[in-house]
Write a protein that holds these residues in place. Sequence first.
Motif, short mmCIF file in Angstrom:
data_model
loop_
_atom_site.label_atom_id
_atom_site.label_comp_id
_atom_site.label_asym_id
_atom_site.label_seq_id
_atom_site.Cartn_x
_atom_site.Cartn_y
_atom_site.Cartn_z
N ALA A 41 0.84 -1.20 0.00
CA ALA A 41 0.00 0.00 0.00
C ALA A 41 0.87 1.25 0.00
O ALA A 41 1.88 1.34 0.71
CB ALA A 41 -0.92 -0.02 1.21
N GLY A 42 0.49 2.22 -0.84
CA GLY A 42 1.23 3.47 -0.93
C GLY A 42 2.34 3.45 -1.97
O GLY A 42 2.93 4.49 -2.27
N GLU A 43 2.63 2.29 -2.52
CA GLU A 43 3.72 2.18 -3.49
C GLU A 43 3.33 2.78 -4.83
O GLU A 43 2.20 2.62 -5.31
CB GLU A 43 4.08 0.70 -3.67
CG GLU A 43 5.23 0.47 -4.65
CD GLU A 43 5.59 -1.00 -4.78
OE1 GLU A 43 6.25 -1.37 -5.78
OE2 GLU A 43 5.20 -1.79 -3.88
N ARG A 44 4.28 3.50 -5.44
CA ARG A 44 4.07 4.00 -6.80
C ARG A 44 4.33 2.87 -7.79
O ARG A 44 5.31 2.14 -7.65
CB ARG A 44 5.01 5.17 -7.10
CG ARG A 44 4.60 6.46 -6.43
CD ARG A 44 5.58 7.59 -6.72
NE ARG A 44 5.09 8.87 -6.23
CZ ARG A 44 4.48 9.77 -6.98
NH1 ARG A 44 4.31 9.53 -8.29
NH2 ARG A 44 4.05 10.91 -6.48
N VAL A 45 3.44 2.73 -8.77
CA VAL A 45 3.58 1.67 -9.76
C VAL A 45 3.50 2.24 -11.16
O VAL A 45 2.94 3.33 -11.37
CB VAL A 45 2.49 0.59 -9.57
CG1 VAL A 45 2.65 -0.14 -8.26
CG2 VAL A 45 1.09 1.19 -9.68
N GLU A 46 4.04 1.51 -12.10
CA GLU A 46 3.99 1.90 -13.50
C GLU A 46 3.06 0.98 -14.27
O GLU A 46 2.82 -0.16 -13.86
CB GLU A 46 5.39 1.84 -14.12
CG GLU A 46 6.39 2.80 -13.49
CD GLU A 46 7.75 2.69 -14.14
OE1 GLU A 46 7.95 1.76 -14.97
OE2 GLU A 46 8.63 3.53 -13.84
N ARG A 47 2.53 1.48 -15.34
CA ARG A 47 1.63 0.70 -16.18
C ARG A 47 2.31 -0.61 -16.59
O ARG A 47 3.45 -0.63 -17.04
CB ARG A 47 1.25 1.49 -17.43
CG ARG A 47 0.26 0.80 -18.34
CD ARG A 47 -0.10 1.70 -19.51
NE ARG A 47 -1.10 1.10 -20.37
CZ ARG A 47 -0.83 0.28 -21.39
NH1 ARG A 47 0.44 0.00 -21.67
NH2 ARG A 47 -1.79 -0.23 -22.13
#
Length: 616
Positions: free
Chosen positions: A558-564
């Motif tokens: 939770a809270g992690e930035r992710v890429e497409r």
Amino acid sequence: MIHSLLIANRGEIACRIIRTAQRLGIRTVAVYSDADAEAPHVAMADEALRIGRAEAAESYLAGDKILAAAIQTGAEAIHPGYGFLSENADFAQRVIDAGLIWVGAPPAAIRAMGLKDAAKALMEEAGVPVTPGYLGEDQSAAVLAREAGRIGYPVLIKAVAGGGGKGMRRVDAAGDFAEALASCRREAQGAFGNDRVLIEKYIAAPRHIEVQVFGDSHGEVVHLFERDCSLQRRHQKVIEEAPAPGMDAATRAALCEAAVRAARAVDYVGAGTVEFIADGSGALDAGAIWFMEMNTRLQVEHPVTEAITGVDLVEWQLRVASGEPLPRRQDQLAIDGWAMEARLYAEDPASGFLPSTGTLDLVEFGEAPGGRIDTGVRQGLAVSPHYDPMIAKVIARGASRDEARERLSAMLSDTAVWPVRTNAAFLVRALHHPAFVQGRVDTGLIARDGAVMARRPQPTRETLEAGAASLVAASALTGFRLNAPARTSAWFRLDGDVREIGLSGGSEEPVDSVLIAERGQVWNLTRWRKDARPGAAAGSGAIRAPMPGKVIAVSVVAGERVERGQRLVTLEAMKMEHTLVAPFDGVVADLGAAAGQQVALEALLVTIVAHEDAAA
């Protein structure tokens, strides 16, 4: 006639055998695993016995347990159905040695047809046409490559002990042969414990045509005409029909006579199927149809043969196993009408045909004149991950091919299963594919055009509005307000998608969901809360389980930035893995999945929000 029969199988084929046996006054015994304790075949039989855990190796493939069950219950005969032990020559011999009746092919015939190379050599001796190829003993890579070049590319490498598409590779050029051979051998060794292969010419537009044969212990063999099983996905049959489109009388006679010669060559007794491959690039011709293999058992698609001949093939099996002669001579058998069968599976075509497991909360089959449903499930039971996910065989008969096709389409269109996904809508589209309508089907049709057929359809406006109206009507008693203004639209959730649907009157309060169904597809329509933000609710950041299964890995927090495209969660169902990825760049706003967790269809696993929404 046999007096008592143990059915060493499960599902729809066990139910099918029990129905005929009981009609003939034969006492029936079912066996079941822990997963099938409440299955229909268990309830239908006169007696049922547990034989082990859910795993097939501990139950339906456990020959010792099945033999012990037959002896314990006083069964006189064993019918293996298809799959499992039906083509296991050693088990068949053990049944006979135990003094029981084996309702199947003789062990010697099973062995003779069990290895593709030996069977083809035997067929050549019997004058049955076989596909050009190499069946030699020398299995060195150099010899196999040389023979492939002699035959001419493209060629097929096939495991001699193979089946179901395993241990099979198409090779288009000499430079690709070595790698394909090594891969084929590894798969064959792992699946069958035998890495021997044969090489045969690849037919560019192949049609799969098979002939139903039947022999008795008095030396008589007849055929019951042909079936066309060309519509396939990954070498698995999808829709079968009888007779074969475009088959003229002369070609039919030559093909069926070849099938009878094949059966006589191995002193065949019982029901069997001789499979042929035909060049479908033009009109069917006896000179371009070749033997592939023989299945020494009852086939999944036997109902279409029954429909056009008026014969109960299971009854014939039981009578022949009892020592009786064949009930009819060849001149007493004729084709009457047309029949088609579709295999309704618990799978999701829109998600790469991933298997779908879970409880069957809703099971409704469509009906049509001349229609037939062979099933081994019922509403309230679960589709198990341990066995083939077939829900039913849907069979339609008509006076003509078009009539049978339209009736089958109607039956599938009116079929509704939930929450387990099925291929019903895919089958409807296949039946209306122009090539299928015209009878121009080869085994590569789905590989070429299957993506369009597999796309998950959307409900029509009329169906959607009718479902929305029913939800509004259902909520009127609890949400009604005097002099409340009439509404012209409201927000609803259709599976994972939220949309605005036009309506008149009703409440703004959320109510229970309703299932809507059309053309074999089922959707879950739910009233959306009035204070929900349509943009956020409808956003594709809600990652839901595409199937019931087990979470085997969670790759984010939770809270992690992710890429497409980034991996989020990995699910497992029916021994297949499915990876769920981020639909766009964003932030993990909510994480509802944990490794080891069992999740239901449509369970919310992860929510991804855009960066700007996360900052707000």
